[in-house]
Design a protein around this motif. Structure first.
Motif, PDB file in Angstrom:
ATOM      1  N   UNK A   1       0.791  -1.223   0.000  1.00 38.81           N
ATOM      2  CA  UNK A   1       0.000   0.000   0.000  1.00 38.81           C
ATOM      3  C   UNK A   1       0.820   1.267   0.000  1.00 38.81           C
ATOM      4  N   UNK A   2       2.146   1.138  -0.009  1.00 38.19           N
ATOM      5  CA  UNK A   2       2.995   2.312   0.159  1.00 38.19           C
ATOM      6  C   UNK A   2       3.023   3.203  -1.069  1.00 38.19           C
ATOM      7  N   UNK A   3       2.929   2.623  -2.268  1.00 43.24           N
ATOM      8  CA  UNK A   3       2.940   3.441  -3.477  1.00 43.24           C
ATOM      9  C   UNK A   3       1.769   4.418  -3.470  1.00 43.24           C
ATOM     10  N   UNK A   4       0.570   3.927  -3.200  1.00 41.21           N
ATOM     11  CA  UNK A   4      -0.600   4.797  -3.161  1.00 41.21           C
ATOM     12  C   UNK A   4      -0.485   5.823  -2.034  1.00 41.21           C
ATOM     13  N   UNK A   5       0.062   5.387  -0.895  1.00 44.84           N
ATOM     14  CA  UNK A   5       0.204   6.304   0.237  1.00 44.84           C
ATOM     15  C   UNK A   5       1.153   7.446  -0.094  1.00 44.84           C
ATOM     16  N   UNK A   6       2.288   7.119  -0.711  1.00 45.95           N
ATOM     17  CA  UNK A   6       3.261   8.160  -1.049  1.00 45.95           C
ATOM     18  C   UNK A   6       2.697   9.084  -2.118  1.00 45.95           C
ATOM     19  N   UNK A   7       2.008   8.522  -3.097  1.00 48.54           N
ATOM     20  CA  UNK A   7       1.377   9.351  -4.124  1.00 48.54           C
ATOM     21  C   UNK A   7       0.359  10.303  -3.512  1.00 48.54           C
ATOM     22  N   UNK A   8      -0.312   9.851  -2.454  1.00 44.55           N
ATOM     23  CA  UNK A   8      -1.314  10.690  -1.798  1.00 44.55           C
ATOM     24  C   UNK A   8      -0.741  11.632  -0.757  1.00 44.55           C
ATOM     25  N   UNK A   9       0.605  11.582  -0.577  1.00 43.02           N
ATOM     26  CA  UNK A   9       1.233  12.475   0.386  1.00 43.02           C
ATOM     27  C   UNK A   9       1.210  11.977   1.811  1.00 43.02           C
ATOM     28  N   UNK A  10       0.866  10.674   2.019  1.00 39.83           N
ATOM     29  CA  UNK A  10       0.741  10.154   3.378  1.00 39.83           C
ATOM     30  C   UNK A  10       1.876   9.215   3.762  1.00 39.83           C
ATOM     31  N   UNK A  11       2.568   8.653   2.787  1.00 43.90           N
ATOM     32  CA  UNK A  11       3.609   7.685   3.076  1.00 43.90           C
ATOM     33  C   UNK A  11       4.945   8.342   3.375  1.00 43.90           C
ATOM     34  N   UNK A  12       5.916   7.491   3.707  1.00 45.05           N
ATOM     35  CA  UNK A  12       7.258   7.955   4.016  1.00 45.05           C
ATOM     36  C   UNK A  12       8.141   7.825   2.783  1.00 45.05           C
ATOM     37  N   UNK A  13       8.873   8.897   2.467  1.00 43.19           N
ATOM     38  CA  UNK A  13       9.726   8.896   1.280  1.00 43.19           C
ATOM     39  C   UNK A  13      10.740  10.025   1.400  1.00 43.19           C
ATOM     40  N   UNK A  14      11.655  10.061   0.465  1.00 40.82           N
ATOM     41  CA  UNK A  14      12.545  11.194   0.284  1.00 40.82           C
ATOM     42  C   UNK A  14      12.341  11.744  -1.116  1.00 40.82           C
ATOM     43  N   UNK A  15      12.176  13.043  -1.242  1.00 42.56           N
ATOM     44  CA  UNK A  15      12.004  13.661  -2.551  1.00 42.56           C
ATOM     45  C   UNK A  15      13.281  14.437  -2.906  1.00 42.56           C
ATOM     46  N   UNK A  16      13.867  14.056  -4.013  1.00 45.91           N
ATOM     47  CA  UNK A  16      15.034  14.766  -4.540  1.00 45.91           C
ATOM     48  C   UNK A  16      14.541  15.711  -5.617  1.00 45.91           C
ATOM     49  N   UNK A  17      14.816  16.997  -5.459  1.00 45.37           N
ATOM     50  CA  UNK A  17      14.261  17.990  -6.363  1.00 45.37           C
ATOM     51  C   UNK A  17      15.152  19.221  -6.413  1.00 45.37           C
ATOM     52  N   UNK A  18      14.862  20.123  -7.349  1.00 46.14           N
ATOM     53  CA  UNK A  18      15.609  21.381  -7.414  1.00 46.14           C
ATOM     54  C   UNK A  18      15.315  22.196  -6.169  1.00 46.14           C
ATOM     55  N   UNK A  19      16.372  22.745  -5.586  1.00 52.06           N
ATOM     56  CA  UNK A  19      16.200  23.564  -4.400  1.00 52.06           C
ATOM     57  C   UNK A  19      15.667  24.936  -4.788  1.00 52.06           C
ATOM     58  N   UNK A  20      14.782  25.524  -3.965  1.00 53.06           N
ATOM     59  CA  UNK A  20      14.234  26.823  -4.287  1.00 53.06           C
ATOM     60  C   UNK A  20      15.332  27.885  -4.344  1.00 53.06           C
ATOM     61  N   UNK A  21      15.178  28.814  -5.255  1.00 51.83           N
ATOM     62  CA  UNK A  21      16.141  29.881  -5.406  1.00 51.83           C
ATOM     63  C   UNK A  21      15.852  30.972  -4.374  1.00 51.83           C
ATOM     64  N   UNK A  22      16.884  31.368  -3.635  1.00 55.08           N
ATOM     65  CA  UNK A  22      16.698  32.396  -2.614  1.00 55.08           C
ATOM     66  C   UNK A  22      16.411  33.744  -3.251  1.00 55.08           C
ATOM     67  N   UNK A  23      15.534  34.507  -2.628  1.00 53.74           N
ATOM     68  CA  UNK A  23      15.185  35.830  -3.157  1.00 53.74           C
ATOM     69  C   UNK A  23      16.338  36.793  -2.962  1.00 53.74           C
TER      70      UNK A  23
END
Length: 243
Positions: free
Chosen positions: A221-243
């Motif tokens: 059930x973890x795939x659906x949970x992570x897709x729904x924002x409820x499961x445990x995961x790590x997201x690798x993404x572009x870091x926000x640019x500081x103003x």
């Protein structure tokens, strides 16, 4: 932390996931369980394509280390991914999910050749597309294939299903106090060599702004949970640019 919602995703599985509790080969019960996870995600409204590795049958790098010519070993590994793709197709079709396998190495009697626009049409019609045989070229991993196909299919994210629930600063199986990251930047992953995916795959996702979501596919059930924002995961993404 609430994870973002993703509509179209590429699910990358290692071949070892399909072994279940075994040491080699394909466990049908595990394929059926993973197929159920994918079906649940489909029913939740997500479009899904997949890349499955071949390490449960043959791994090119390991073969080369044992004396095989590297290119020949990689082609053998690509054929292993086709076997896994067909196993997953069988499990998904049994679960009532329309599926197509597309191979980068043409084998018309077994599956479709990889054609990007055809793959896009399949996904638009609600089918799960499983990409097999890597890029069709040696010296490229299935991680790189996953990043490439995610970019070509204009996926919102690349989900990497593993046996751990995210990315840690040390091996959590060896270091009980290892810290799990909720989010990471691509450059941090590359600079610290965190082994999320190989460097070319991470760089390709960075350049195309495709988040990599690392989660534990072995938890039911973890795939659906992570897709729904409820499961445990790590997201690798572009870091926000500081103003």
């Amino acid at each position: 932390m609430t994870a973002p919602r993703f509509h179209r995703i590429l699910l990358k599985l290692s071949g070892e996931v399909l072994m279940g509790q075994g040491q080699f080969g394909i466990d049908p019960a595990t394929c059926d369980r993973v197929a159920g996870e994918v079906k649940a995600a489909k029913l939740a409204g997500h479009e899904i394509c997949m890349v499955v590795g071949g390490g449960n049958i043959f791994r090119g790098l390991a073969g080369a280390a044992q004396g095989f010519d590297r290119a020949s070993a990689d082609y053998m590994g690509m054929l292993a991914t086709v076997m896994n793709a067909l196993a997953m197709q069988n499990a998904l079709e049994k679960a009532g999910v329309d599926t197509r396998v597309q191979s980068a190495i043409p084998m018309a009697s077994v599956c479709e050749p990889y054609i990007r626009r055809r793959a896009e049409r399949h996904m638009e019609k609600g089918r799960v597309v499983i990409f097999a045989a890597g890029t069709g070229l040696p010296f490229f991993t299935t991680d790189t294939t996953a990043a490439l196909r995610a970019a070509e299919m204009q996926c919102d994210a690349l989900f990497k299903g593993t046996s751990v629930d995210g990315v840690y600063d040390a091996d959590p199986k060896q270091v009980p106090t290892a810290k799990r990251y909720d989010t990471l930047g691509y450059n941090r992953v590359l600079a610290d060599n965190l082994k999320v995916m190989d460097a070319s795959a991470v760089a390709l996702c960075r350049d195309n702004d495709i988040p990599i979501v690392v989660f534990n596919i072995r938890d039911e059930g973890n795939l659906t949970a992570v897709l729904g924002g409820h499961g445990t995961s790590t997201i690798v993404q572009n870091e926000p640019v500081s103003a």
